[in-house]
Scaffold this active site. Structure first.
Site, mmCIF file in Angstrom:
data_model
loop_
_atom_site.group_PDB
_atom_site.id
_atom_site.type_symbol
_atom_site.label_atom_id
_atom_site.label_comp_id
_atom_site.label_asym_id
_atom_site.label_seq_id
_atom_site.Cartn_x
_atom_site.Cartn_y
_atom_site.Cartn_z
ATOM 1 N N ARG A 249 -9.637 -3.852 33.308
ATOM 2 C CA ARG A 249 -8.373 -4.867 33.275
ATOM 3 C C ARG A 249 -9.087 -6.049 32.872
ATOM 4 N NH1 ARG A 249 -5.432 -8.231 38.070
ATOM 5 N NH2 ARG A 249 -4.244 -9.268 36.822
ATOM 6 N N GLU B 254 -0.011 -0.517 37.464
ATOM 7 C CA GLU B 254 -1.008 -0.993 36.470
ATOM 8 C C GLU B 254 -2.037 -0.127 36.110
ATOM 9 O OE1 GLU B 254 -0.223 -4.816 38.702
ATOM 10 O OE2 GLU B 254 -0.724 -5.747 36.578
ATOM 11 N N ASN C 191 -11.002 -3.180 37.943
ATOM 12 C CA ASN C 191 -10.308 -4.325 38.033
ATOM 13 C C ASN C 191 -11.338 -5.157 38.623
ATOM 14 O OD1 ASN C 191 -8.943 -6.479 38.385
ATOM 15 N ND2 ASN C 191 -7.142 -5.449 39.404
ATOM 16 N N HIS D 226 0.665 -10.472 33.540
ATOM 17 C CA HIS D 226 1.326 -9.386 34.088
ATOM 18 C C HIS D 226 1.854 -8.514 32.952
ATOM 19 C CE1 HIS D 226 2.405 -11.627 37.932
ATOM 20 N NE2 HIS D 226 1.351 -11.016 38.288
ATOM 21 N N ARG E 162 1.633 -20.498 44.988
ATOM 22 C CA ARG E 162 1.435 -21.508 43.939
ATOM 23 C C ARG E 162 3.025 -22.244 43.698
ATOM 24 N NH1 ARG E 162 -0.286 -16.515 39.821
ATOM 25 N NH2 ARG E 162 -1.817 -15.880 41.421
#
Ligand code: ADP
Length: 397
Positions: free
Chosen positions: A91, A384, A7, A180, A241
């Protein structure tokens, strides 16, 4: 069969080496501060060995070279040579409209990835750099791209199109993509197994709640809708956010405050959400401490978050015309009973009921609903990296 999962971010590269036969993480590590002074490499192994050291890593290929040293080193290593690695799973944040699923990387794929880079200017370029670096250091090893957006590609056009002039879709591919996806897919599949029912028969809302948060409506194993959009800024208010706001606020604020696009981007991405409302922190642990100390703005931030989770679950149940299960996952979803309880307590009218005692217990995959609840509420820890490794193995097979 060992699979390396990578990643790559702009200045960091996380990795895990997974033994797929035994489902064991042999080693996991982080190359941090790539391109900066004081870069460091950290690794921990399945048998409890840990390394932390400084290294000069000006480029991502330097980081890959350091990772090779870690994985194969005499004292810290877990394999004798990189030839033991069957494939590398990367990823990749944005696959645009081209990728519905994971792919083995070749030059054609790299070309499309470069084209998608403009859709995710912060994430995709480092992902691509990570792939190039791996190709350079491990030229004989198959590389696979696993996309955050791919699982959401089943959204119908009336869900993912924005009601802007159609030409912007044609010109810029401007539409909802969702993120996601690897996590939503993994927990949906695990949830179906946990419930002992075929995924194809289930209507689920998966709630990936972490620093970045998104929900997905998954009908029969296919995503109908998801809360993030063209970028990961949309949907829920998150750690820093703002999530969905009236779009007119953007132009209003820019005019009033005399700020440019970069500043506006920074306000919406880094200074808003839980941090912006509370003034305390983006971290839900800090917010709960502040809440318990009577901090009104921390209370407001948490109430906003819980209300929005509730609203999305309700909206998605309506969109699917039913609901069998709500799944909580990621840092907050797995570890925060307060959010799980508060965000679902108003949904008893449609059969969602969380049992406070079960909800307070820690553990792995678990059902936290009351015995008689019509809709099952589950906590399913996400993974993940394992999901990326499994996708990679599937392609090799
Ligand atoms: P990211 O999106 O960066 O992967 P995470 O999924 O790690 O984020 O989620 C971070 C959030 O999860 C934080 O707000 C934090 O409060 C919460 N969290 C993570 N781990 C725990 C824990 N063990 N106990 C309580 N809260 C946790």
């Amino acid at each position: 069969m060992d699979i390396l999962v990578i990643n790559a971010g702009s200045s960091s590269l996380k990795y895990q080496l997974i033994d797929m036969k035994k489902d064991v993480v042999l080693a996991k590590g982080l190359c941090d501060r790539i391109g900066l002074a004081g870069a460091i490499v950290k690794q921990s192994t399945h048998d409890g060995r840990e390394t932390v050291r400084t290294a000069s890593m000006m480029r991502h290929s330097d980081a890959i070279a350091e990772l090779v040293k870690e994985l194969t080193g005499e004292a810290c290593g877990v394999i004798a040579s990189m030839d033991e690695i069957s494939a590398v799973g990367h990823r990749v944040v944005h696959g645009g409209e081209k990728f519905f699923k994971s792919v083995i990387i070749d030059e054609e794929v790299m070309k499309i990835l470069e084209e998608c880079a403009e859709l995710a200017p912060i994430h995709n370029p480092p992902n691509i750099t990570g792939i190039r670096a791996c190709q350079e250091i491990m030229p004989g090893t198959k590389q696979v791209a696993v996309f955050d957006t791919a699982f959401h590609q089943t959204m119908p056009n009336y869900v993912c199109m924005y009601a802007l002039p159609y030409e912007y879709y044609l010109k810029y591919k401007m539409r909802k993509y969702g993120f996601h996806g690897t996590s939503h897919k993994y927990v949906a599949e695990r949830a179906a197994m946990f419930l002992g029912k075929p995924l194809e028969t289930l209507k689920m809302v998966t709630c990936h709640l972490g620093n970045g948060s998104s929900l997905a409506a998954i009908n029969g194993g296919k995503v109908l809708d998801t809360s993030m959009g063209f970028t990961p800024l949309d949907g829920l208010a998150m750690g820093t956010r703002c999530g969905t706001i009236d779009p007119a606020v953007v132009t209003f604020l820019m005019r009033k405050e005399g700020i440019d696009t970069e500043q506006m981007d920074a306000i919406m991405n880094k200074q808003s959400g839980m941090l912006g409302i509370s003034g305390v922190s983006s971290d839900f642990r800090d917010l709960e401490v502040a809440l318990n100390a009577g901090n009104e703005r921390a209370k407001l931030a948490l109430s906003i978050f819980n209300y929005q989770v509730c609203k999305f679950i309700g909206a998605y149940a309506a969109a699917m015309n039913g609901l069998d299960a709500v799944i909580f996952t990621a840092g907050i979803g797995e570890n925060n009973p307060f959010v799980r309880y508060e965000s679902t307590k108003g949904l008893d009218f449609m059969g969602v009921a969380v049992d406070p005692v079960k909800n307070a217990l820690r553990g792995g995959e678990r059902d936290i609903s009351t015995d008689g609840a019509r809709v099952r509420t589950l906590v399913i820890p996400t993974n993940e990296e394992l999901a990326i490794a499994r996708e990679t193995r599937k392609l090799l097979d």
